[in-house]
Enzyme design. Structure first.
Site, PDB file in Angstrom:
ATOM      1  CD1 TRP A   1      43.251  13.694   6.819  1.00  0.00           C
ATOM      2  CD2 TRP A   1      42.611  15.776   6.288  1.00  0.00           C
ATOM      3  NE1 TRP A   1      41.930  13.845   7.185  1.00  0.00           N
ATOM      4  CE2 TRP A   1      41.516  15.104   6.867  1.00  0.00           C
ATOM      5  CE3 TRP A   1      42.445  17.088   5.865  1.00  0.00           C
ATOM      6  CZ2 TRP A   1      40.261  15.726   7.042  1.00  0.00           C
ATOM      7  CZ3 TRP A   1      41.213  17.707   6.028  1.00  0.00           C
ATOM      8  CH2 TRP A   1      40.135  17.019   6.613  1.00  0.00           C
TER       9      TRP A   1
ATOM     10  CG  ASP B   1      47.946  18.715   9.068  1.00  0.00           C
ATOM     11  OD1 ASP B   1      47.677  18.813  10.280  1.00  0.00           O
ATOM     12  OD2 ASP B   1      47.083  18.473   8.194  1.00  0.00           O
TER      13      ASP B   1
ATOM     14  CE  LYS C   1      41.696  15.896  13.516  1.00  0.00           C
ATOM     15  NZ  LYS C   1      40.414  15.350  13.173  1.00  0.00           N
TER      16      LYS C   1
END
Lengths: 367, 367
Positions: free
Chosen positions: B102, B178, B202
């Site tokens: 990511w 993030d 999530k």
């Protein structure tokens, strides 16, 4: 439980049958032991939901095989930026027909990002009561596409024909259409368009989803400096799953497409209902002393019917009494005032009948 | 109705209590006669829902008054573009700590758009088993911010400290994080960050919503050529309603925030549960001959626990039998293989206990 009649311009009414099914499947989607919201977008169950939604949309709109269907995010407003990023890669200028507030937002974003944008025709001189005719549309020599807003949600002004974008040299450029507030209201000849995009929150599903239908030869025209997620080609190649899509909204859109196919019987049937709903309401407005709508009859929107009361001091009691009667969200857009009744697909004919009865009764008592 | 245990990395499990409430309110939100999905985002009822969600999030994370909370769209991936657009307006270079897949996507998008991007430290030499320590982070002279990925969802690698971005000249730059897969898993000192962003799917709610928390002095650093909807200042000034937001997802996020506050008792309580869940599972892995996880203990993610089987021919039977036992979505990310159990907030301790029992039983039979 009560379900009022909801004339909201968007987020708008959804079919009760769709909401009932979403409710019943909320905790356990058809025996899979989890909600659609909780599914991996890569799982077989979810991919089946996503593919079924696309297949149903293709069937409803008879989308030709050389068009890609994208399910993305950010509303039509994000497409105001994504369209020029995707189509101005080989230079040229974006051309627009200006028919009201939403057209102007698209023009402003294109200018903000890339400076040049031509207004090829405008409804402004008519006070936005009439859509420019084909002969009035004058593209620039370097036009790379023509952008139109099929239906102006705020103004209630709609195209009654599919325009063509022809440059002075005779070359026809792709037609790009913001169809947010009229898509799926009736059949459509997709082959006349280069790009169609539509925010979901009127005739497709919940806010936050955007459907883009793009002819595949236009996937190669993007500017290289484009944010990756804006890219039609990237989205097409990734099956709209370049990153996690708005999975639940996509599922709900699929339920709406199923409802259109099986409960309504397809878009010709939907169009007949919509034509009847709109004709009734405009007839009631035109036949009254209290209510009026200034739009040229041929360009009156079937989806959004704005009207004003002869005495604006009656606006507040009208809205208050309407709400009391279970007729919600009739207030016009804050930028224009007055009233607006949005008659999207999910607004039943009974809602329009109830509104017309209420309007007549109100006029008798107060008009 | 059955509810299985769902270890999906995202879109992930939601609290059953939240789904039940969404189900019960689907057709008629608290007597208003319509679904939340059908409400105008400008209506008093919806604005109350949106404001309550923000207030609950502020309360949960103790967000200081000089931070703005934005509810926007496009996933964390869109933020990979939005962050440099918002923060590189006065020049300088984006600096990154690379801790896995990511991070690298964020680096790639920044480079794609603006060419320059510095990797100030990387976990790559350790095979992504260890997060770089503060002393290993070397910013460029012209660093404008430092970007980190708090928790690598695929690698299961998490920061165990809050890094600082200090340039060679001693100037500290804003920390951008993030936090998609770890936000709300425990208390947080927001004041250490310039920007926090998190995809909802999530620990927040359904896919398609992104929460951004931004310190207000950073609203003035944007590049002028930014797509309008990317703009933190524009979104902040418009109350995240510059255009129609993802209203239903925002509402669901609010239900999750309420659940965290009232059913769980806040983030310290949530963190204790999460610590216990993760500790149990890592202990089971470390105590087995069949399962293993290579991450340095201090950097093991509490949210995503990847593990491999000593014999990969056992992967298929492991997954098939787990699914039979009602333990869903244990397959590792397609880029790395193996297994991954995501233990987000909504995954109950009973799910972890059931998984550990299953793993032990499977090892006894097949290991």
């Amino acid at each position: 439980m009560t379900r009022h009649f909801n004339f909201c311009a968007g987020p708008a009414a959804l079919p009760t049958a769709v909401l009932e099914r979403a409710r019943d499947e909320m905790l356990d989607y058809r025996g899979h032991g989890l909600s659609v919201m909780e599914m991996s977008h890569r799982s077989a169950e979810y991919v089946a939901i996503a593919e079924k939604a696309e297949a149903d949309l293709r069937e409803l709109l008879a989308i030709p095989a050389n068009y890609r269907v994208l399910f993305t995010q950010g509303g039509a407003t994000q497409q105001f930026a994504a369209v020029p990023f995707n189509l101005l890669g080989s230079g040229g200028t974006a051309n627009f027909v200006d028919t009201g507030i939403w057209s102007r937002k698209a023009i402003a974003e294109s200018r903000h990002l890339f400076g040049d944008a031509r207004v090829a025709a405008s409804s402004e001189a008519s006070g936005n009561t009439r859509v420019p005719q084909q002969g009035e549309i004058e593209l620039s020599h370097d036009a790379s596409y023509l952008h139109v807003t099929a239906n102006e949600t705020i103004g209630g002004l709609a195209f009654d024909y599919t325009p063509r974008g022809v440059r002075p040299d005779g070359v026809e450029v792709p037609l790009v259409c913001d169809m947010s507030s009229s898509i799926l209201s009736g059949p459509l000849d997709v082959s006349r368009y280069g790009v169609i995009y539509a925010g979901a929150q009127k005739n497709i599903g919940p806010a936050g989803l955007v459907v883009v239908i793009v002819r595949d030869d236009l996937l190669e025209r993007a500017r290289p400096d484009m944010p990756t997620l804006f890219g039609y080609k990237t989205l097409a190649e990734g099956g709209s799953m370049v990153n996690t899509p708005a999975t639940y909204s996509w599922y709900l859109a699929g339920l709406v497409f199923e409802w259109l196919r099986h409960d309504i019987g397809g878009l010709p049937a939907m169009e007949a209902i919509n034509a009847r709903k709109a004709a009734k309401l405009y007839a009631a407005i035109d036949g009254s002393e209290l209510y009026s709508n200034p739009i040229a009859p041929a360009n009156r929107s079937r989806m959004n019917v704005p009207f004003v009361l002869a005495d604006e001091r009656l606006d507040k009691p009208f809205l208050a009494e309407a709400e009391q009667a279970g007729l919600l969200n009739l207030k016009g857009h804050r930028s224009v005032g007055g009233m607006r009744a949005s008659l999207y697909n999910a607004v039943p004919e009974a809602a329009v009948d109830a509104l017309i009865d209420f309007m007549a009764d109100f006029e008798n008592r107060k008009g």
